[in-house]
Design an enzyme around this catalytic site. Sequence first.
Site, short mmCIF file in Angstrom:
data_model
loop_
_atom_site.label_atom_id
_atom_site.label_comp_id
_atom_site.label_asym_id
_atom_site.label_seq_id
_atom_site.Cartn_x
_atom_site.Cartn_y
_atom_site.Cartn_z
N GLY A 9 0.83 -1.20 0.00
CA GLY A 9 0.00 0.00 0.00
C GLY A 9 0.87 1.25 0.00
N ASN A 10 0.32 2.33 0.54
CA ASN A 10 1.05 3.61 0.52
C ASN A 10 2.43 3.50 1.16
OD1 ASN A 10 -0.96 5.04 -0.77
ND2 ASN A 10 -1.92 5.74 1.12
N ASN A 95 -5.85 -5.44 12.57
CA ASN A 95 -4.45 -5.63 12.16
C ASN A 95 -3.78 -6.83 12.85
OD1 ASN A 95 -4.60 -3.66 10.28
ND2 ASN A 95 -3.42 -2.13 11.40
N HIS A 182 4.48 4.40 20.34
CA HIS A 182 4.18 5.08 19.07
C HIS A 182 2.67 5.38 19.05
CE1 HIS A 182 4.34 6.22 14.91
NE2 HIS A 182 3.56 5.23 14.54
P1 NAD Z 1 -2.58 0.99 2.91
O1 NAD Z 1 -4.03 0.67 3.11
O2 NAD Z 1 -2.20 1.96 1.86
O3 NAD Z 1 -1.77 -0.37 2.65
C1 NAD Z 1 -1.94 -1.52 3.42
C2 NAD Z 1 -1.80 -2.70 2.47
O4 NAD Z 1 -1.83 -3.91 3.23
C3 NAD Z 1 -2.93 -2.79 1.43
O5 NAD Z 1 -2.40 -2.75 0.11
C4 NAD Z 1 -3.60 -4.11 1.75
O6 NAD Z 1 -4.10 -4.78 0.60
C5 NAD Z 1 -2.46 -4.87 2.39
N1 NAD Z 1 -2.91 -6.03 3.17
C6 NAD Z 1 -4.01 -6.16 3.93
N2 NAD Z 1 -4.07 -7.41 4.44
C7 NAD Z 1 -2.97 -8.07 4.00
C8 NAD Z 1 -2.47 -9.38 4.19
N3 NAD Z 1 -3.10 -10.28 4.95
N4 NAD Z 1 -1.31 -9.70 3.59
C9 NAD Z 1 -0.63 -8.81 2.82
N5 NAD Z 1 -1.08 -7.55 2.59
C10 NAD Z 1 -2.24 -7.19 3.18
O7 NAD Z 1 -2.05 1.47 4.35
P2 NAD Z 1 -0.67 2.26 4.63
O8 NAD Z 1 -0.94 3.70 4.66
O9 NAD Z 1 0.37 1.71 3.75
O10 NAD Z 1 -0.41 1.81 6.16
C11 NAD Z 1 -0.04 0.47 6.43
C12 NAD Z 1 0.08 0.28 7.94
O11 NAD Z 1 1.20 1.03 8.43
C13 NAD Z 1 -1.13 0.77 8.75
O12 NAD Z 1 -1.39 -0.12 9.81
C14 NAD Z 1 -0.67 2.10 9.28
O13 NAD Z 1 -1.37 2.49 10.43
C15 NAD Z 1 0.78 1.82 9.53
N6 NAD Z 1 1.67 2.97 9.61
C16 NAD Z 1 2.66 2.90 10.55
C17 NAD Z 1 3.57 3.93 10.68
C18 NAD Z 1 4.69 3.82 11.68
O14 NAD Z 1 5.44 4.77 11.86
N7 NAD Z 1 4.85 2.69 12.34
C19 NAD Z 1 3.45 5.05 9.84
C20 NAD Z 1 2.44 5.10 8.90
C21 NAD Z 1 1.54 4.03 8.79
#
Ligand code: NAD
Length: 314
Positions: A9-10, A95, A182
Amino acid sequence: MKVSIIGAGNVGATAAMKIASEGFVKELVLLDVKEGVAEGKAMDIMQSLMMDDSETIVTGTTGDYSKTANSDVIVITSGVPRKPGMTREELVGVNSKVMTVVLDGATKYSPDAIFVVVSNPMDTMTQMVVNYLGTENANRVLGMGGALDSARFKYNIFMKVREKVGYLKPHNIQDCWVIGGHGDTTMIPLANKVIVLGKPLSDYLTKEEIDEVVDATMKGGATLTKMLGTSAWEAPAQGICEVVKSIAWDECNTIPSSVYHPSVGLCIGDLVAVGSTGWDWEYDGCDESKSYMKEYASKCAESVEAIRKVNAAL
Ligand code: NAD
Protein backbone atom coordinates in the site's frame (compact mmCIF):
# COMPACT_ATOMS: atom_id res chain seq x y z
CA MET A 1 20.72 -8.82 0.57
CA LYS A 2 17.06 -9.75 0.10
CA VAL A 3 14.26 -7.68 1.60
CA SER A 4 10.56 -8.49 1.47
CA ILE A 5 7.89 -5.92 2.21
CA ILE A 6 4.50 -7.31 3.19
CA GLY A 7 1.76 -4.87 2.20
CA ALA A 8 2.20 -2.92 -1.03
CA GLY A 9 0.00 0.00 0.00
CA ASN A 10 1.05 3.61 0.52
CA VAL A 11 3.77 2.92 3.10
CA GLY A 12 5.01 -0.43 1.72
CA ALA A 13 5.27 0.62 -1.92
CA THR A 14 6.82 4.00 -1.08
CA ALA A 15 9.42 2.29 1.13
CA ALA A 16 10.16 -0.12 -1.72
CA MET A 17 10.74 2.81 -4.07
CA LYS A 18 13.05 4.60 -1.63
CA ILE A 19 15.07 1.45 -0.83
CA ALA A 20 15.31 0.39 -4.47
CA SER A 21 16.34 3.81 -5.74
CA GLU A 22 19.22 3.89 -3.22
CA GLY A 23 20.33 0.53 -4.63
CA PHE A 24 21.74 -1.02 -1.43
CA VAL A 25 19.53 -4.11 -1.69
CA LYS A 26 20.02 -6.79 -4.34
CA GLU A 27 16.53 -8.23 -4.30
CA LEU A 28 13.29 -6.67 -3.08
CA VAL A 29 9.94 -8.48 -3.03
CA LEU A 30 6.58 -6.78 -2.52
CA LEU A 31 3.68 -8.97 -1.34
CA ASP A 32 0.03 -7.98 -1.04
CA VAL A 33 -3.34 -9.73 -0.93
CA LYS A 34 -4.95 -7.47 -3.55
CA GLU A 35 -4.69 -9.26 -6.88
CA GLY A 36 -2.00 -7.75 -9.12
CA VAL A 37 -1.26 -4.70 -6.94
CA ALA A 38 2.18 -5.79 -5.70
CA GLU A 39 3.16 -6.94 -9.20
CA GLY A 40 2.00 -3.60 -10.65
CA LYS A 41 3.82 -1.53 -8.02
CA ALA A 42 6.98 -3.59 -8.56
CA MET A 43 6.83 -3.07 -12.32
CA ASP A 44 6.26 0.67 -11.90
CA ILE A 45 9.25 0.90 -9.51
CA MET A 46 11.46 -1.14 -11.89
CA GLN A 47 10.57 1.21 -14.74
CA SER A 48 11.50 4.15 -12.51
CA LEU A 49 14.86 2.48 -11.72
CA MET A 50 15.70 2.48 -15.43
CA MET A 51 16.24 6.25 -14.99
CA ASP A 52 17.99 5.82 -11.65
CA ASP A 53 20.94 3.52 -12.30
CA SER A 54 20.02 1.25 -9.39
CA GLU A 55 20.72 -2.48 -9.69
CA THR A 56 18.01 -3.57 -7.25
CA ILE A 57 15.57 -6.09 -8.73
CA VAL A 58 12.03 -5.51 -7.50
CA THR A 59 9.31 -8.13 -7.97
CA GLY A 60 5.74 -8.42 -6.72
CA THR A 61 3.45 -11.27 -5.74
CA THR A 62 -0.17 -11.72 -4.75
CA GLY A 63 0.08 -13.73 -1.56
CA ASP A 64 2.78 -16.23 -2.62
CA TYR A 65 5.15 -16.32 0.35
CA SER A 66 7.52 -18.74 -1.38
CA LYS A 67 8.68 -15.69 -3.39
CA THR A 68 9.90 -14.12 -0.13
CA ALA A 69 12.02 -17.19 0.73
CA ASN A 70 15.39 -16.56 2.42
CA SER A 71 14.77 -12.87 3.02
CA ASP A 72 17.30 -11.22 5.32
CA VAL A 73 14.74 -8.60 6.32
CA ILE A 74 10.93 -8.76 6.36
CA VAL A 75 9.17 -5.40 6.66
CA ILE A 76 5.51 -5.65 7.72
CA THR A 77 3.26 -2.81 6.54
CA SER A 78 0.13 -4.88 5.85
CA GLY A 79 -3.25 -4.08 7.36
CA VAL A 80 -5.33 -0.94 7.56
CA PRO A 81 -4.27 2.62 8.39
CA ARG A 82 -6.28 4.91 10.64
CA LYS A 83 -8.86 7.36 9.33
CA PRO A 84 -9.28 10.94 10.60
CA GLY A 85 -10.41 10.94 14.25
CA MET A 86 -9.16 7.41 14.97
CA THR A 87 -6.28 6.42 17.23
CA ARG A 88 -3.67 3.88 16.13
CA GLU A 89 -4.73 1.67 19.03
CA GLU A 90 -8.23 1.24 17.53
CA LEU A 91 -6.67 -0.79 14.70
CA VAL A 92 -5.58 -3.61 17.01
CA GLY A 93 -8.48 -5.99 16.21
CA VAL A 94 -8.23 -5.96 12.43
CA ASN A 95 -4.45 -5.63 12.16
CA SER A 96 -3.68 -8.40 14.67
CA LYS A 97 -5.72 -10.80 12.48
CA VAL A 98 -3.71 -9.72 9.42
CA MET A 99 -0.47 -10.09 11.41
CA THR A 100 -1.26 -13.70 12.34
CA VAL A 101 -1.62 -14.65 8.66
CA VAL A 102 1.49 -12.70 7.67
CA LEU A 103 3.65 -14.26 10.38
CA ASP A 104 2.69 -17.80 9.38
CA GLY A 105 3.59 -17.11 5.75
CA ALA A 106 6.73 -15.06 6.31
CA THR A 107 8.36 -17.25 8.97
CA LYS A 108 7.70 -20.42 6.96
CA TYR A 109 10.08 -19.25 4.22
CA SER A 110 12.41 -16.89 6.15
CA PRO A 111 12.63 -18.24 9.70
CA ASP A 112 15.85 -16.36 10.49
CA ALA A 113 14.95 -12.93 9.06
CA ILE A 114 15.10 -9.64 10.92
CA PHE A 115 11.53 -8.34 11.29
CA VAL A 116 10.80 -4.62 10.96
CA VAL A 117 7.24 -3.97 12.09
CA VAL A 118 5.36 -0.92 10.84
CA SER A 119 1.65 -1.81 11.01
CA ASN A 120 -0.27 -0.12 13.83
CA PRO A 121 -0.68 -0.18 16.74
CA MET A 122 3.03 -0.66 16.13
CA ASP A 123 4.26 -1.48 19.68
CA THR A 124 1.57 -4.14 20.03
CA MET A 125 2.18 -5.54 16.54
CA THR A 126 5.90 -5.75 17.38
CA GLN A 127 4.98 -7.58 20.56
CA MET A 128 3.00 -10.08 18.46
CA VAL A 129 6.13 -10.88 16.46
CA VAL A 130 8.21 -11.29 19.64
CA ASN A 131 5.51 -13.56 21.08
CA TYR A 132 5.53 -15.60 17.86
CA LEU A 133 9.32 -15.95 17.58
CA GLY A 134 10.02 -16.17 21.31
CA THR A 135 11.84 -13.62 23.46
CA GLU A 136 15.12 -15.42 22.76
CA ASN A 137 14.81 -13.94 19.24
CA ALA A 138 13.73 -10.47 20.40
CA ASN A 139 16.92 -8.82 19.09
CA ARG A 140 15.86 -9.45 15.53
CA VAL A 141 12.44 -7.85 15.97
CA LEU A 142 12.07 -4.08 15.96
CA GLY A 143 9.20 -1.70 15.42
CA MET A 144 9.66 1.36 13.20
CA GLY A 145 7.90 4.38 14.67
CA GLY A 146 10.54 6.16 16.75
CA ALA A 147 12.49 7.04 13.60
CA LEU A 148 9.39 8.72 12.18
CA ASP A 149 8.35 10.43 15.42
CA SER A 150 11.92 11.72 15.88
CA ALA A 151 11.87 13.13 12.32
CA ARG A 152 8.56 14.86 13.08
CA PHE A 153 10.06 16.24 16.31
CA LYS A 154 13.06 17.49 14.34
CA TYR A 155 10.78 19.07 11.72
CA ASN A 156 8.82 20.98 14.36
CA ILE A 157 12.05 22.22 15.99
CA PHE A 158 13.57 23.05 12.59
CA MET A 159 10.62 25.21 11.54
CA LYS A 160 10.50 27.16 14.82
CA VAL A 161 14.25 27.70 15.29
CA ARG A 162 14.80 28.53 11.61
CA GLU A 163 12.15 31.24 11.88
CA LYS A 164 14.14 32.78 14.76
CA VAL A 165 17.72 32.44 13.54
CA GLY A 166 16.98 32.86 9.82
CA TYR A 167 19.05 29.85 8.72
CA LEU A 168 19.35 26.19 9.68
CA LYS A 169 20.01 22.81 8.13
CA PRO A 170 18.43 19.59 9.38
CA HIS A 171 21.85 18.23 10.39
CA ASN A 172 22.37 21.27 12.67
CA ILE A 173 19.84 19.59 14.98
CA GLN A 174 21.24 16.60 16.83
CA ASP A 175 20.20 14.06 19.46
CA CYS A 176 16.57 14.69 18.57
CA TRP A 177 14.84 11.60 19.87
CA VAL A 178 11.38 10.35 20.68
CA ILE A 179 11.08 7.26 22.87
CA GLY A 180 8.10 5.59 24.57
CA GLY A 181 5.05 4.33 22.69
CA HIS A 182 4.18 5.08 19.07
CA GLY A 183 0.86 6.65 20.06
CA ASP A 184 -0.59 10.17 20.30
CA THR A 185 -0.41 10.11 24.11
CA THR A 186 2.33 7.53 24.73
CA MET A 187 5.29 9.00 22.82
CA ILE A 188 7.98 10.86 24.80
CA PRO A 189 9.93 13.52 22.87
CA LEU A 190 13.20 14.13 24.76
CA ALA A 191 13.43 17.93 24.44
CA ASN A 192 16.14 18.22 27.11
CA LYS A 193 18.54 16.09 25.01
CA VAL A 194 18.23 18.12 21.78
CA ILE A 195 21.30 20.05 20.59
CA VAL A 196 20.93 22.87 18.02
CA LEU A 197 24.14 24.24 16.52
CA GLY A 198 26.03 22.88 19.55
CA LYS A 199 23.72 24.41 22.15
CA PRO A 200 20.71 23.16 24.11
CA LEU A 201 17.29 23.72 22.54
CA SER A 202 16.39 25.99 25.48
CA ASP A 203 18.94 28.53 24.19
CA TYR A 204 16.65 29.09 21.18
CA LEU A 205 13.10 28.38 22.35
CA THR A 206 11.14 29.42 25.44
CA LYS A 207 9.55 26.77 27.66
CA GLU A 208 6.16 27.55 26.06
CA GLU A 209 7.62 27.13 22.58
CA ILE A 210 9.24 23.81 23.54
CA ASP A 211 5.89 22.63 24.93
CA GLU A 212 4.25 23.60 21.60
CA VAL A 213 6.87 21.64 19.64
CA VAL A 214 6.41 18.57 21.85
CA ASP A 215 2.62 18.80 21.51
CA ALA A 216 2.78 19.18 17.71
CA THR A 217 5.07 16.14 17.55
CA MET A 218 2.74 13.95 19.58
CA LYS A 219 -0.21 14.98 17.41
CA GLY A 220 1.92 14.87 14.23
CA GLY A 221 0.38 11.70 12.79
CA ALA A 222 -3.19 12.77 13.61
CA THR A 223 -2.63 16.19 12.01
CA LEU A 224 -1.52 14.60 8.74
CA THR A 225 -4.29 11.97 8.84
CA LYS A 226 -6.83 14.81 9.05
CA MET A 227 -5.24 16.60 6.09
CA LEU A 228 -4.71 13.52 3.89
CA GLY A 229 -7.78 11.46 4.86
CA THR A 230 -5.47 8.52 5.65
CA SER A 231 -2.18 8.16 7.45
CA ALA A 232 0.98 9.65 5.93
CA TRP A 233 3.47 7.55 3.95
CA GLU A 234 6.51 9.56 2.75
CA ALA A 235 8.24 10.07 6.11
CA PRO A 236 7.18 6.62 7.39
CA ALA A 237 8.70 5.06 4.26
CA GLN A 238 11.90 7.07 4.77
CA GLY A 239 12.00 5.74 8.36
CA ILE A 240 11.80 2.18 7.02
CA CYS A 241 14.54 2.96 4.49
CA GLU A 242 16.85 4.28 7.24
CA VAL A 243 16.29 1.18 9.39
CA VAL A 244 16.83 -1.27 6.50
CA LYS A 245 19.94 0.64 5.37
CA SER A 246 21.44 0.50 8.87
CA ILE A 247 20.85 -3.29 8.83
CA ALA A 248 22.16 -3.75 5.27
CA TRP A 249 25.39 -1.83 5.85
CA ASP A 250 25.74 -2.86 9.50
CA GLU A 251 25.92 0.85 10.33
CA CYS A 252 24.79 0.35 13.93
CA ASN A 253 23.07 3.73 13.73
CA THR A 254 21.25 4.99 16.78
CA ILE A 255 17.58 4.69 15.86
CA PRO A 256 14.75 4.95 18.38
CA SER A 257 12.80 1.72 17.83
CA SER A 258 10.21 -0.36 19.60
CA VAL A 259 12.06 -3.27 21.19
CA TYR A 260 11.35 -5.89 23.82
CA HIS A 261 12.29 -4.78 27.33
CA PRO A 262 12.60 -7.76 29.68
CA SER A 263 12.19 -5.43 32.67
CA VAL A 264 8.60 -4.55 31.70
CA GLY A 265 7.86 -7.60 29.54
CA LEU A 266 6.73 -5.68 26.45
CA CYS A 267 7.89 -3.74 23.38
CA ILE A 268 8.29 0.03 23.69
CA GLY A 269 10.44 2.66 21.97
CA ASP A 270 14.00 3.19 23.16
CA LEU A 271 17.35 4.18 21.67
CA VAL A 272 19.02 1.18 20.11
CA ALA A 273 21.87 0.46 17.70
CA VAL A 274 20.54 -1.13 14.50
CA GLY A 275 22.89 -3.40 12.56
CA SER A 276 23.23 -6.60 10.58
CA THR A 277 22.02 -8.89 13.37
CA GLY A 278 19.11 -6.69 14.41
CA TRP A 279 19.38 -4.32 17.37
CA ASP A 280 21.33 -3.99 20.57
CA TRP A 281 21.22 -1.59 23.50
CA GLU A 282 22.86 1.69 22.61
CA TYR A 283 24.96 1.88 25.73
CA ASP A 284 28.32 0.88 27.09
CA GLY A 285 28.27 -2.82 27.78
CA CYS A 286 24.98 -3.29 25.89
CA ASP A 287 23.12 -3.26 29.17
CA GLU A 288 19.35 -2.74 29.39
CA SER A 289 19.74 -1.29 32.88
CA LYS A 290 21.30 1.83 31.30
CA SER A 291 18.49 2.30 28.77
CA TYR A 292 16.67 5.61 28.26
CA MET A 293 13.54 3.81 29.39
CA LYS A 294 15.20 3.58 32.79
CA GLU A 295 16.42 7.20 32.76
CA TYR A 296 12.90 8.41 31.98
CA ALA A 297 11.22 5.73 34.09
CA SER A 298 8.43 7.86 35.53
CA LYS A 299 7.39 9.20 32.12
CA CYS A 300 7.65 5.75 30.58
CA ALA A 301 5.55 4.09 33.28
CA GLU A 302 2.31 5.58 31.90
CA SER A 303 3.20 4.60 28.35
CA VAL A 304 4.04 1.06 29.48
CA GLU A 305 0.62 0.73 31.13
CA ALA A 306 -1.16 2.12 28.04
CA ILE A 307 0.65 -0.37 25.77
CA ARG A 308 -0.07 -3.18 28.22
CA LYS A 309 -3.81 -2.43 27.91
CA VAL A 310 -3.67 -2.58 24.09
CA ASN A 311 -1.59 -5.80 24.23
CA ALA A 312 -4.32 -7.33 26.41
CA ALA A 313 -6.63 -7.19 23.36
CA LEU A 314 -4.46 -9.75 21.54
P1 NAD B 1 -2.58 0.99 2.91
O1 NAD B 1 -4.03 0.67 3.11
O2 NAD B 1 -2.20 1.96 1.86
O3 NAD B 1 -1.77 -0.37 2.65
C1 NAD B 1 -1.94 -1.52 3.42
C2 NAD B 1 -1.80 -2.70 2.47
O4 NAD B 1 -1.83 -3.91 3.23
C3 NAD B 1 -2.93 -2.79 1.43
O5 NAD B 1 -2.40 -2.75 0.11
C4 NAD B 1 -3.60 -4.11 1.75
O6 NAD B 1 -4.10 -4.78 0.60
C5 NAD B 1 -2.46 -4.87 2.39
N1 NAD B 1 -2.91 -6.03 3.17
C6 NAD B 1 -4.01 -6.16 3.93
N2 NAD B 1 -4.07 -7.41 4.44
C7 NAD B 1 -2.97 -8.07 4.00
C8 NAD B 1 -2.47 -9.38 4.19
N3 NAD B 1 -3.10 -10.28 4.95
N4 NAD B 1 -1.31 -9.70 3.59
C9 NAD B 1 -0.63 -8.81 2.82
N5 NAD B 1 -1.08 -7.55 2.59
C10 NAD B 1 -2.24 -7.19 3.18
O7 NAD B 1 -2.05 1.47 4.35
P2 NAD B 1 -0.67 2.26 4.63
O8 NAD B 1 -0.94 3.70 4.66
O9 NAD B 1 0.37 1.71 3.75
O10 NAD B 1 -0.41 1.81 6.16
C11 NAD B 1 -0.04 0.47 6.43
C12 NAD B 1 0.08 0.28 7.94
O11 NAD B 1 1.20 1.03 8.43
C13 NAD B 1 -1.13 0.77 8.75
O12 NAD B 1 -1.39 -0.12 9.81
C14 NAD B 1 -0.67 2.10 9.28
O13 NAD B 1 -1.37 2.49 10.43
C15 NAD B 1 0.78 1.82 9.53
N6 NAD B 1 1.67 2.97 9.61
C16 NAD B 1 2.66 2.90 10.55
C17 NAD B 1 3.57 3.93 10.68
C18 NAD B 1 4.69 3.82 11.68
O14 NAD B 1 5.44 4.77 11.86
N7 NAD B 1 4.85 2.69 12.34
C19 NAD B 1 3.45 5.05 9.84
C20 NAD B 1 2.44 5.10 8.90
C21 NAD B 1 1.54 4.03 8.79
